[in-house]
Design a protein around this motif. Structure first.
Motif, PDB file in Angstrom:
ATOM      1  N   VAL A  40       0.978  -1.135   0.149  1.00  0.00           N
ATOM      2  CA  VAL A  40       0.101   0.007  -0.046  1.00  0.00           C
ATOM      3  C   VAL A  40       0.923   1.203  -0.053  1.00  0.00           C
ATOM      4  O   VAL A  40       0.505   2.113  -0.677  1.00  0.00           O
ATOM      5  CB  VAL A  40      -1.210   0.054   1.211  1.00  0.00           C
ATOM      6  CG1 VAL A  40      -1.789   1.515   1.077  1.00  0.00           C
ATOM      7  CG2 VAL A  40      -1.957  -1.175   1.052  1.00  0.00           C
ATOM      8  N   ALA A  41       1.799   1.286   0.756  1.00  0.00           N
ATOM      9  CA  ALA A  41       2.833   2.465   0.857  1.00  0.00           C
ATOM     10  C   ALA A  41       3.240   2.699  -0.640  1.00  0.00           C
ATOM     11  O   ALA A  41       3.452   4.102  -1.071  1.00  0.00           O
ATOM     12  CB  ALA A  41       4.021   2.180   1.678  1.00  0.00           C
ATOM     13  N   ILE A  49      -0.401  10.041  -3.288  1.00  0.00           N
ATOM     14  CA  ILE A  49      -1.146  10.324  -2.379  1.00  0.00           C
ATOM     15  C   ILE A  49      -0.775   9.833  -0.697  1.00  0.00           C
ATOM     16  O   ILE A  49       0.243   9.146  -1.081  1.00  0.00           O
ATOM     17  CB  ILE A  49      -2.741   9.888  -2.319  1.00  0.00           C
ATOM     18  CG1 ILE A  49      -2.559   8.491  -2.570  1.00  0.00           C
ATOM     19  CG2 ILE A  49      -3.258  10.643  -3.615  1.00  0.00           C
ATOM     20  CD1 ILE A  49      -4.086   7.831  -2.652  1.00  0.00           C
ATOM     21  N   ARG A  50      -1.128  10.101   0.248  1.00  0.00           N
ATOM     22  CA  ARG A  50      -0.749   9.474   1.400  1.00  0.00           C
ATOM     23  C   ARG A  50      -1.163   8.339   1.778  1.00  0.00           C
ATOM     24  O   ARG A  50      -2.312   7.805   1.137  1.00  0.00           O
ATOM     25  CB  ARG A  50      -1.305  10.490   2.912  1.00  0.00           C
ATOM     26  CG  ARG A  50      -0.718  11.773   2.733  1.00  0.00           C
ATOM     27  CD  ARG A  50      -1.683  12.620   3.900  1.00  0.00           C
ATOM     28  NE  ARG A  50      -0.484  12.886   4.832  1.00  0.00           N
ATOM     29  CZ  ARG A  50      -0.807  13.900   5.764  1.00  0.00           C
ATOM     30  NH1 ARG A  50      -1.898  14.389   5.561  1.00  0.00           N
ATOM     31  NH2 ARG A  50      -0.098  14.326   6.932  1.00  0.00           N
ATOM     32  N   VAL A  55      -5.612   4.130   1.957  1.00  0.00           N
ATOM     33  CA  VAL A  55      -6.448   3.019   2.856  1.00  0.00           C
ATOM     34  C   VAL A  55      -7.866   3.212   2.853  1.00  0.00           C
ATOM     35  O   VAL A  55      -8.641   2.573   2.839  1.00  0.00           O
ATOM     36  CB  VAL A  55      -5.544   2.763   4.247  1.00  0.00           C
ATOM     37  CG1 VAL A  55      -6.474   2.075   5.166  1.00  0.00           C
ATOM     38  CG2 VAL A  55      -4.090   2.051   3.923  1.00  0.00           C
ATOM     39  N   GLU A  56      -8.134   4.676   3.243  1.00  0.00           N
ATOM     40  CA  GLU A  56      -9.495   5.148   3.448  1.00  0.00           C
ATOM     41  C   GLU A  56     -10.063   4.966   1.760  1.00  0.00           C
ATOM     42  O   GLU A  56     -11.329   4.319   2.105  1.00  0.00           O
ATOM     43  CB  GLU A  56      -9.600   6.740   3.757  1.00  0.00           C
ATOM     44  CG  GLU A  56      -9.006   6.872   4.985  1.00  0.00           C
ATOM     45  CD  GLU A  56      -8.748   8.405   5.300  1.00  0.00           C
ATOM     46  OE1 GLU A  56      -9.285   9.197   4.338  1.00  0.00           O
ATOM     47  OE2 GLU A  56      -8.443   8.843   6.580  1.00  0.00           O
ATOM     48  N   LYS A  57      -9.591   5.115   0.760  1.00  0.00           N
ATOM     49  CA  LYS A  57     -10.191   5.271  -0.415  1.00  0.00           C
ATOM     50  C   LYS A  57     -10.394   3.656  -0.599  1.00  0.00           C
ATOM     51  O   LYS A  57     -11.493   3.088  -1.382  1.00  0.00           O
ATOM     52  CB  LYS A  57      -9.428   5.619  -1.532  1.00  0.00           C
ATOM     53  CG  LYS A  57      -9.583   7.328  -1.546  1.00  0.00           C
ATOM     54  CD  LYS A  57      -8.626   7.861  -2.592  1.00  0.00           C
ATOM     55  CE  LYS A  57      -8.745   9.293  -2.635  1.00  0.00           C
ATOM     56  NZ  LYS A  57      -9.782   9.696  -3.079  1.00  0.00           N
ATOM     57  N   MET A  58      -9.593   2.596  -0.437  1.00  0.00           N
ATOM     58  CA  MET A  58      -9.669   1.069  -0.573  1.00  0.00           C
ATOM     59  C   MET A  58     -10.813   0.909   0.294  1.00  0.00           C
ATOM     60  O   MET A  58     -11.601  -0.123  -0.212  1.00  0.00           O
ATOM     61  CB  MET A  58      -8.335   0.726  -0.113  1.00  0.00           C
ATOM     62  CG  MET A  58      -7.119   0.743  -1.170  1.00  0.00           C
ATOM     63  SD  MET A  58      -5.788   0.183  -0.429  1.00  0.00           S
ATOM     64  CE  MET A  58      -6.081  -1.676  -0.422  1.00  0.00           C
TER      65      MET A  58
END
Length: 72
Positions: A40-41, A49-50, A55-58
Motif C-alpha cells: 500500500v505504501a 497520495i498519503r 487506505v481510506e479510499k480502498m
C-alpha cells in the motif's frame, strides 16, 4: 496539474460524471496496487497520495490488495 495523455470525449447522451470518476479512481488504485505487489505504501507513492488516504479510499470502494504467494 498533470495533463492527461488522451482526451476523453463526452458521449452524445452524456454520462454520470460521479460514476465515471469513481470507476476511473478504482481502476487507477487497483493498477497501482498490482504494480506495487500489494504494498500500500508503494501504491500510494505512485498515486502521489498519503498511505492513509489510499487506505481510506480502498475501504470506501471495497478494494483489496491481491494476495501474492509470499503472503499466503
Amino acid at each position: 496539474m498533470a495533463e492527461a495523455s488522451t482526451q476523453v470525449m463526452l458521449p452524445v447522451n452524456g454520462l454520470d460524471l460521479k460514476e465515471y470518476i469513481t470507476e476511473l479512481e478504482c481502476s487507477l488504485i487497483q493498477q497501482a496496487l498490482d504494480d506495487s505487489a500489494g504494498v500500500v505504501a508503494r501504491a500510494a507513492e505512485r498515486l502521489k497520495i498519503r498511505r492513509t488516504t489510499l487506505v481510506e479510499k480502498m475501504r470506501k470502494y471495497g478494494l483489496q490488495r491481491k494476495e501474492t504467494l509470499s503472503n499466503i
